[in-house]
Design an enzyme around this catalytic site. Structure first.
Site, PDB file in Angstrom:
ATOM      1  N   GLU A   1       2.238   5.383  13.547  1.00 18.41           N
ATOM      2  CA  GLU A   1       3.075   4.754  12.528  1.00 18.41           C
ATOM      3  C   GLU A   1       4.038   5.793  11.946  1.00 18.41           C
ATOM      4  OE1 GLU A   1       0.514   2.288   9.832  1.00 18.41           O
ATOM      5  OE2 GLU A   1      -1.048   3.032  11.188  1.00 18.41           O
TER       6      GLU A   1
ATOM      7  N   HIS B   1       1.049  -2.346   3.140  1.00 22.54           N
ATOM      8  CA  HIS B   1       1.807  -2.924   4.258  1.00 22.54           C
ATOM      9  C   HIS B   1       2.705  -4.089   3.847  1.00 22.54           C
ATOM     10  CE1 HIS B   1       0.085  -0.162   6.925  1.00 22.54           C
ATOM     11  NE2 HIS B   1      -0.942  -0.841   7.380  1.00 22.54           N
TER      12      HIS B   1
ATOM     13  N   HIS C   1       3.470  -1.289  13.847  1.00 24.18           N
ATOM     14  CA  HIS C   1       2.013  -1.128  13.852  1.00 24.18           C
ATOM     15  C   HIS C   1       1.418  -1.500  15.217  1.00 24.18           C
ATOM     16  CE1 HIS C   1      -2.017  -0.931  12.077  1.00 24.18           C
ATOM     17  NE2 HIS C   1      -1.463  -0.548  10.937  1.00 24.18           N
TER      18      HIS C   1
ATOM     19  N   TYR D   1      -0.715  -1.109  18.527  1.00 18.51           N
ATOM     20  CA  TYR D   1      -1.963  -0.444  18.909  1.00 18.51           C
ATOM     21  C   TYR D   1      -1.887  -0.102  20.397  1.00 18.51           C
ATOM     22  CZ  TYR D   1      -4.292  -2.159  14.605  1.00 18.51           C
ATOM     23  OH  TYR D   1      -4.658  -2.421  13.306  1.00 18.51           O
TER      24      TYR D   1
ATOM     25  N   ASP E   1      -7.421   8.002  10.110  1.00 19.56           N
ATOM     26  CA  ASP E   1      -6.520   7.130   9.349  1.00 19.56           C
ATOM     27  C   ASP E   1      -5.798   8.051   8.382  1.00 19.56           C
ATOM     28  OD1 ASP E   1      -5.137   5.122   8.153  1.00 19.56           O
ATOM     29  OD2 ASP E   1      -6.885   3.953   7.519  1.00 19.56           O
TER      30      ASP E   1
ATOM     31  N   ASN F   1       1.916   1.223   4.528  1.00 14.27           N
ATOM     32  CA  ASN F   1       0.776   1.939   3.968  1.00 14.27           C
ATOM     33  C   ASN F   1       0.538   1.515   2.514  1.00 14.27           C
ATOM     34  OD1 ASN F   1      -1.274   4.157   3.699  1.00 14.27           O
ATOM     35  ND2 ASN F   1      -0.369   4.752   5.654  1.00 14.27           N
ATOM     36  N   ARG F   2      -0.044   2.393   1.712  1.00 12.03           N
ATOM     37  CA  ARG F   2      -0.591   1.998   0.425  1.00 12.03           C
ATOM     38  C   ARG F   2       0.302   2.386  -0.763  1.00 12.03           C
ATOM     39  NH1 ARG F   2      -4.044   2.756   4.311  1.00 12.03           N
ATOM     40  NH2 ARG F   2      -6.173   1.946   4.265  1.00 12.03           N
TER      41      ARG F   2
END
Length: 352
Positions: A316, A105, A178, A180, A250, A79-80
């Site tokens: 996640e 990431h 990650h 999907y 998100d 993440n950030r």
């Protein structure tokens, strides 16, 4: 049973392999040592047919060229991180601002782009053990960190991911996977009608750049409420800010009653295929991302299938994003002598 096969070479010339794990459970996984990527995950549906429920690409070139971190291990920090920098024990560390003004990431070349050492162990629950040594100051992070990720195909029909890491210098660390997921198959389009549940009454508030503000928000009675199972897409268009900022979910959800134990924390169910996926973890949070930025004009998925916006959902498991800038968030520091030790299990069942 484990099958190893070549999966191409990186642009730098490193050989990459794919490993197919199979047992009698009806679940089969294909994983590559490039980024620890889950290429495919086949699960039997209510009719006994095998469906590949993970998005991905046919070859290594697709993973090297495409965006989206499809199926990959994310680190050192998922993440950030706001400002692409942080202070630790009085020292400022500068990271790569690979997403606008912030780092995300793992930076420019995160764990998802590294070739990992691989060791396969066969048996009733075949396992692939991946190892990577991240050197001091790689992507700006302090400390040499030794990372081991073990993928294990469970006899009961699931895929376990165990993360372990040690450092020789205090650092920050927060890994995830990650993948999907679309339980009707990666090639089936939208996931809006699949049913999701999350054991979380609260989530982090974020700003327009999806950076946490520091506030914790209640979700009950809002479009973000999955405490009672509901269709993933039921409230996609009910919150203008959601559409404006993210185009869907998100968000980082904070689990109720966190005690550090491996517990059932989320689930996804498809009425069409009859497949249910249960997410067990000992992490304190989960990032839910509904593939809002998948681009039909990007690299096609396996078999030439076009990518579909909101065509999958990522689970996640993690600690809170940007925690290094918020002392009251879940602690992401890792010190010498400590072990980063977390497990996530994706367990599959069929409802007929």
């Amino acid at each position: 049973m484990i099958k190893q096969e070549p999966f191409g070479k990186t642009p730098e010339g490193s050989a990459v392999y794919a490993y197919t794990l199979e047992n009698d459970s009806g679940v089969r996984a294909k994983i590559t040592n490039f980024g620890g990527i889950i290429i495919s995950l086949w699960v039997r549906d209510k009719n006994g047919e095998s469906r590949d429920v993970v998005c991905g690409f046919d070859d290594l070139d697709g993973y090297c060229k495409a965006d989206g971190y499809q199926g990959a291990l994310i680190g050192r920090v998922t993440n950030r991180i706001s400002g692409a920098s942080f202070h630790l024990d009085g020292t400022e560390y500068t990271l790569c601002p690979n997403f606008g003004s912030f780092s995300a990431h793992g930076g420019k070349i995160g764990f998802n782009r590294r070739v990992w050492g691989a060791r396969a162990i066969d048996g009733a629950e075949p396992a692939l053990i991946l190892t990577y040594v991240s050197p001091d100051m790689e992507e700006g992070y302090p400390g040499t960190v030794v990372v081991t990720v073990t993928y294990r195909l469970l006899a009961v029909g699931g895929l376990s991911i165990h993360y372990a890491a040690y450092t020789d210098k205090k650092t920050i660390f927060n890994m995830t996977n990650h993948a999907y997921f679309n339980l009707d198959g990666y090639d089936s389009g939208s996931i809006r009608d699949q049913i999701m549940w999350i054991d979380a009454d609260t989530m982090n508030e974020h700003d327009a750049d999806m950076i946490p503000t520091g506030k914790i928000l209640p979700v009950r009675g809002t479009p973000y409420d999955f405490t009672t199972p509901k269709a993933v897409g039921r409230d996609f268009d009910s919150d203008p800010e959601m559409e404006k900022q993210a185009g869907g979910y998100d968000n980082n959800y904070i689990f109720n009653g966190y005690d550090g134990q491996l517990r059932l924390r989320a689930s996804l169910y498809s009425p069409a295929s009859g497949i249910e996926m249960q997410v067990h973890t000992n992490q304190p949070c989960i990032g839910i991302y509904t593939a809002n930025m998948l681009n039909p004009d990007d690299v096609p998925f396996k078999g030439g299938v076009r990518q579909a916006r909101r065509g999958a959902v990522c689970f996640e498991t993690q600690k809170m994003p940007d925690a290094v800038h918020h002392p009251d968030f879940t602690d992401t520091t890792l010190s010498p002598g400590e072990c980063y030790d977390y497990t996530t299990v994706f367990q599959f069942e069929v409802k007929k």
